[in-house]
Scaffold this motif. Structure first.
Motif, PDB file in Angstrom:
ATOM      1  N   GLY A  83       0.811  -1.207   0.000  1.00 48.90           N
ATOM      2  CA  GLY A  83       0.000   0.000   0.000  1.00 48.90           C
ATOM      3  C   GLY A  83       0.849   1.264   0.000  1.00 48.90           C
ATOM      4  N   ARG A  84       0.292   2.309   0.549  1.00 50.52           N
ATOM      5  CA  ARG A  84       0.966   3.610   0.519  1.00 50.52           C
ATOM      6  C   ARG A  84       0.587   4.403   1.764  1.00 50.52           C
ATOM      7  NH1 ARG A  84       3.728   6.224  -3.229  1.00 50.52           N
ATOM      8  NH2 ARG A  84       3.861   8.509  -3.149  1.00 50.52           N
ATOM      9  N   VAL A  85       1.558   5.146   2.290  1.00 51.89           N
ATOM     10  CA  VAL A  85       1.283   6.061   3.389  1.00 51.89           C
ATOM     11  C   VAL A  85       1.830   7.431   3.025  1.00 51.89           C
ATOM     12  CG1 VAL A  85       1.451   4.170   5.068  1.00 51.89           C
ATOM     13  CG2 VAL A  85       3.424   5.684   4.711  1.00 51.89           C
ATOM     14  N   THR A  86       1.256   8.454   3.641  1.00 49.05           N
ATOM     15  CA  THR A  86       1.778   9.808   3.530  1.00 49.05           C
ATOM     16  C   THR A  86       2.088  10.282   4.932  1.00 49.05           C
ATOM     17  OG1 THR A  86       0.455  10.275   1.560  1.00 49.05           O
ATOM     18  CG2 THR A  86       1.334  12.159   2.768  1.00 49.05           C
ATOM     19  N   VAL A  87       3.356  10.555   5.189  1.00 50.11           N
ATOM     20  CA  VAL A  87       3.783  10.997   6.515  1.00 50.11           C
ATOM     21  C   VAL A  87       4.120  12.482   6.431  1.00 50.11           C
ATOM     22  CG1 VAL A  87       6.168  10.269   6.069  1.00 50.11           C
ATOM     23  CG2 VAL A  87       5.410  10.627   8.422  1.00 50.11           C
ATOM     24  N   SER A  88       3.735  13.228   7.454  1.00 54.27           N
ATOM     25  CA  SER A  88       3.982  14.669   7.411  1.00 54.27           C
ATOM     26  C   SER A  88       4.227  15.199   8.807  1.00 54.27           C
ATOM     27  CB  SER A  88       2.795  15.401   6.779  1.00 54.27           C
ATOM     28  OG  SER A  88       1.610  15.176   7.523  1.00 54.27           O
ATOM     29  N   SER A  89       5.040  16.249   8.850  1.00 59.24           N
ATOM     30  CA  SER A  89       5.172  17.079  10.043  1.00 59.24           C
ATOM     31  C   SER A  89       4.395  18.340   9.752  1.00 59.24           C
ATOM     32  CB  SER A  89       6.637  17.409  10.325  1.00 59.24           C
ATOM     33  OG  SER A  89       7.333  16.290  10.778  1.00 59.24           O
ATOM     34  N   PRO A  90       3.282  18.552  10.419  1.00 61.86           N
ATOM     35  CA  PRO A  90       2.405  19.669  10.063  1.00 61.86           C
ATOM     36  C   PRO A  90       3.175  20.984   9.942  1.00 61.86           C
ATOM     37  CG  PRO A  90       1.342  18.264  11.663  1.00 61.86           C
ATOM     38  CD  PRO A  90       2.739  17.749  11.508  1.00 61.86           C
ATOM     39  N   GLY A  91       3.019  21.627   8.773  1.00 60.89           N
ATOM     40  CA  GLY A  91       3.671  22.899   8.525  1.00 60.89           C
ATOM     41  C   GLY A  91       5.113  22.798   8.089  1.00 60.89           C
ATOM     42  N   ARG A  92       5.678  21.554   8.008  1.00 65.11           N
ATOM     43  CA  ARG A  92       7.094  21.424   7.672  1.00 65.11           C
ATOM     44  C   ARG A  92       7.330  20.558   6.434  1.00 65.11           C
ATOM     45  NH1 ARG A  92      10.680  19.207  11.935  1.00 65.11           N
ATOM     46  NH2 ARG A  92      12.213  19.813  10.374  1.00 65.11           N
ATOM     47  N   GLU A  93       7.069  19.257   6.551  1.00 64.54           N
ATOM     48  CA  GLU A  93       7.388  18.328   5.476  1.00 64.54           C
ATOM     49  C   GLU A  93       6.214  17.394   5.224  1.00 64.54           C
ATOM     50  OE1 GLU A  93      11.696  16.688   5.705  1.00 64.54           O
ATOM     51  OE2 GLU A  93      11.044  16.944   7.774  1.00 64.54           O
ATOM     52  N   GLU A  94       6.151  16.884   4.003  1.00 68.03           N
ATOM     53  CA  GLU A  94       5.210  15.827   3.669  1.00 68.03           C
ATOM     54  C   GLU A  94       5.902  14.879   2.702  1.00 68.03           C
ATOM     55  OE1 GLU A  94       0.895  16.535   3.109  1.00 68.03           O
ATOM     56  OE2 GLU A  94       1.243  15.727   1.086  1.00 68.03           O
ATOM     57  N   TYR A  95       5.725  13.584   2.923  1.00 69.76           N
ATOM     58  CA  TYR A  95       6.464  12.590   2.149  1.00 69.76           C
ATOM     59  C   TYR A  95       5.562  11.402   1.900  1.00 69.76           C
ATOM     60  CZ  TYR A  95      10.350   9.360   1.047  1.00 69.76           C
ATOM     61  OH  TYR A  95      11.195   8.470   0.455  1.00 69.76           O
ATOM     62  N   GLY A  96       5.327  11.093   0.612  1.00 72.00           N
ATOM     63  CA  GLY A  96       4.552   9.927   0.243  1.00 72.00           C
ATOM     64  C   GLY A  96       5.468   8.725   0.052  1.00 72.00           C
ATOM     65  N   VAL A  97       5.073   7.580   0.592  1.00 73.98           N
ATOM     66  CA  VAL A  97       5.933   6.397   0.590  1.00 73.98           C
ATOM     67  C   VAL A  97       5.141   5.198   0.101  1.00 73.98           C
ATOM     68  CG1 VAL A  97       7.601   5.060   1.919  1.00 73.98           C
ATOM     69  CG2 VAL A  97       6.987   7.366   2.680  1.00 73.98           C
ATOM     70  N   GLY A  98       5.701   4.503  -0.892  1.00 76.48           N
ATOM     71  CA  GLY A  98       5.106   3.276  -1.391  1.00 76.48           C
ATOM     72  C   GLY A  98       5.935   2.074  -1.020  1.00 76.48           C
ATOM     73  N   PRO A  99       5.584   0.892  -1.523  1.00 77.29           N
ATOM     74  CA  PRO A  99       6.291  -0.334  -1.154  1.00 77.29           C
ATOM     75  C   PRO A  99       7.799  -0.230  -1.400  1.00 77.29           C
ATOM     76  CG  PRO A  99       4.271  -0.871  -2.306  1.00 77.29           C
ATOM     77  CD  PRO A  99       4.433   0.608  -2.402  1.00 77.29           C
ATOM     78  N   GLY A 100       8.577  -0.600  -0.382  1.00 81.90           N
ATOM     79  CA  GLY A 100      10.030  -0.524  -0.451  1.00 81.90           C
ATOM     80  C   GLY A 100      10.604   0.785   0.018  1.00 81.90           C
ATOM     81  N   GLY A 101       9.769   1.813   0.180  1.00 82.31           N
ATOM     82  CA  GLY A 101      10.247   3.110   0.643  1.00 82.31           C
ATOM     83  C   GLY A 101      10.388   3.153   2.152  1.00 82.31           C
ATOM     84  N   THR A 102      11.312   3.989   2.624  1.00 84.89           N
ATOM     85  CA  THR A 102      11.533   4.123   4.068  1.00 84.89           C
ATOM     86  C   THR A 102      11.488   5.595   4.471  1.00 84.89           C
ATOM     87  OG1 THR A 102      13.945   4.273   3.829  1.00 84.89           O
ATOM     88  CG2 THR A 102      12.999   2.068   4.143  1.00 84.89           C
ATOM     89  N   TYR A 103      11.257   5.816   5.742  1.00 86.97           N
ATOM     90  CA  TYR A 103      11.399   7.140   6.342  1.00 86.97           C
ATOM     91  C   TYR A 103      11.730   6.956   7.815  1.00 86.97           C
ATOM     92  CZ  TYR A 103       6.548   6.393   7.917  1.00 86.97           C
ATOM     93  OH  TYR A 103       5.396   5.891   8.479  1.00 86.97           O
ATOM     94  N   VAL A 104      12.281   7.997   8.418  1.00 80.46           N
ATOM     95  CA  VAL A 104      12.710   7.954   9.815  1.00 80.46           C
ATOM     96  C   VAL A 104      11.889   8.946  10.615  1.00 80.46           C
ATOM     97  CG1 VAL A 104      14.634   8.207  11.420  1.00 80.46           C
ATOM     98  CG2 VAL A 104      15.050   7.356   9.097  1.00 80.46           C
ATOM     99  N   LEU A 105      11.381   8.499  11.737  1.00 78.52           N
ATOM    100  CA  LEU A 105      10.709   9.375  12.695  1.00 78.52           C
ATOM    101  C   LEU A 105      11.636   9.543  13.882  1.00 78.52           C
ATOM    102  CD1 LEU A 105       7.095   7.908  12.549  1.00 78.52           C
ATOM    103  CD2 LEU A 105       7.993   9.930  11.366  1.00 78.52           C
ATOM    104  N   ASP A 106      12.147  10.776  14.063  1.00 80.53           N
ATOM    105  CA  ASP A 106      13.047  11.015  15.190  1.00 80.53           C
ATOM    106  C   ASP A 106      12.245  11.357  16.442  1.00 80.53           C
ATOM    107  OD1 ASP A 106      12.589  13.880  15.370  1.00 80.53           O
ATOM    108  OD2 ASP A 106      13.839  14.114  13.594  1.00 80.53           O
ATOM    109  N   PRO A 107      12.893  11.475  17.603  1.00 80.15           N
ATOM    110  CA  PRO A 107      12.143  11.631  18.854  1.00 80.15           C
ATOM    111  C   PRO A 107      11.521  12.995  19.061  1.00 80.15           C
ATOM    112  CG  PRO A 107      14.366  10.777  19.235  1.00 80.15           C
ATOM    113  CD  PRO A 107      14.323  11.286  17.835  1.00 80.15           C
ATOM    114  N   TYR A 108      11.851  13.974  18.217  1.00 78.21           N
ATOM    115  CA  TYR A 108      11.536  15.356  18.547  1.00 78.21           C
ATOM    116  C   TYR A 108      10.337  15.929  17.801  1.00 78.21           C
ATOM    117  CZ  TYR A 108      16.221  14.881  20.405  1.00 78.21           C
ATOM    118  OH  TYR A 108      17.328  14.434  21.088  1.00 78.21           O
ATOM    119  N   ARG A 109       9.929  15.306  16.724  1.00 77.58           N
ATOM    120  CA  ARG A 109       8.894  15.907  15.888  1.00 77.58           C
ATOM    121  C   ARG A 109       7.497  15.401  16.242  1.00 77.58           C
ATOM    122  NH1 ARG A 109       9.829  15.702  10.440  1.00 77.58           N
ATOM    123  NH2 ARG A 109      11.985  15.011  10.654  1.00 77.58           N
TER     124      ARG A 109
END
Length: 328
Positions: A83-109
């Motif tokens: 499937g697909r997810v869209t991860v965002s930090s409100p007012g900062r970044e938005e990133y769409g991710v499909g199968p095989g894609g990665t992203y990092v969520l750090d402790p501060y956001r």
């Protein structure tokens, strides 16, 4: 293949259990609530937790939105597998991710993740202190740094493959019931390697340090490897052994040695062994306690011809001359 903690169509039950596993979060079904479903499973060893998570069904229309609180004490590396997810930090970044894609969520956001129906991901959880120690090494500072990550995935296709390699190694260790569960040394080495690779492969952003040096290992890592080599240079170290002791990846340690010492880790090891061999040759020349071959084998040189060539290149004479001149 991980132990299942949630397999439910109950929104409140899911929110409570996964909030306890991660951090408190808002969970909403975007559509018919009767179409909501969730599955969550996790397992791991000391230092790393591996988990799987799915929201909704690809055969239904309901989407899911989650808004967790900042993670605080740990980071998540998330890989979308279906499937697909869209991860965002409100007012900062938005990133769409499909199968095989990665992203990092750090402790501060603060962030939110919008899940398509039936989207599924695997996550690797690492303690903030482990990652920030690795970031300090990478950026050349002595203390931990406040390591943050952009949402844009790995820095290159090669970096993505490197992260995929350690992620798969962790998965095999967890799913296969590997020794990391019961061997603290193995668990520590895997955790440190994963943290170093995370810093070296993902888009690190920091404040108060020179972020342009991302991926360059500090002299602190070099010192750790040097201390191990100088303490027991006779041991049959591999590059992987030295990198584990330095708490960085093998490639990163190679780059650090070239930058700070203009050599390689194994080249430095060879030089230390040659120095110790020369000391022993001088002693043996005076008291007759050993031969050239005895001393070569003692310091890990299994091929006498190569030992003699390396010794001559460094000291300008063959080892036999050093031995004989010491006794004259």
């Amino acid at each position: 293949m991980l132990p299942t903690l949630v397999d439910s169509g109950d929104l409140e039950e899911t929110r409570e259990i996964i909030s306890n596993a991660y951090s408190p979060y808002q969970l909403d079904c975007l559509g018919d609530p009767r179409e909501f479903s969730a599955w969550y499973a996790e397992d791991g060893f000391p230092g790393i937790t591996l988990s799987g998570l799915r929201y909704g069904s690809p055969h239904l229309a309901a989407e899911t939105l989650i808004k967790p609180a900042p993670l605080g004490t740990y980071l998540l590396v998330c890989e979308v597998t279906h499937g697909r997810v869209t991860v965002s930090s409100p007012g900062r970044e938005e990133y769409g991710v499909g199968p095989g894609g990665t992203y990092v969520l750090d402790p501060y956001r603060g962030f939110q993740v919008h899940w398509s129906p039936g989207a599924r991901m695997a996550t690797v959880r690492l303690a903030r202190e482990d990652v920030e120690r690795a970031a300090a090494d990478a950026l050349g500072v002595e203390g931990p740094v406040r390591a943050r990550f952009a949402l844009g995935g790995a820095v290159s296709p090669q970096a993505a493959r490197s992260w995929a390699g350690i992620s798969e190694a962790v998965r095999r260790e967890v799913v296969g019931g590997g020794v990391a569960r019961t061997n603290p040394l193995v668990a520590t080495h895997l955790t440190q390697t994963a943290a170093a690779l995370l810093v070296g492969t993902q888009r690190l952003i920091t404040t108060g340090v020179d972020a342009r040096r991302t991926g360059a290992v500090s002299h602190a890592a070099v010192r750790r490897a040097m201390a191990l080599v100088e303490e027991r240079p006779e041991r049959p170290y591999t590059l992987a052994d030295l990198a584990a002791a330095a708490r960085v990846s093998p490639r990163a340690l190679q780059e650090a040695f070239r930058r700070h010492l203009d050599t390689t880790p194994l080249g430095h090891l060879r030089d230390i062994r040659l120095e110790r061999a020369r000391d022993d040759l001088l002693i043996a020349g005076r008291d007759g306690s050993a031969t050239v071959s005895d001393i070569a084998y003692r310091w890990g040189f299994g091929n006498l011809g190569r030992f003699a060539a390396a010794y001559r290149a460094r000291y300008g004479e063959p080892p036999s001359t050093t031995l004989n001149s010491a006794g004259s």
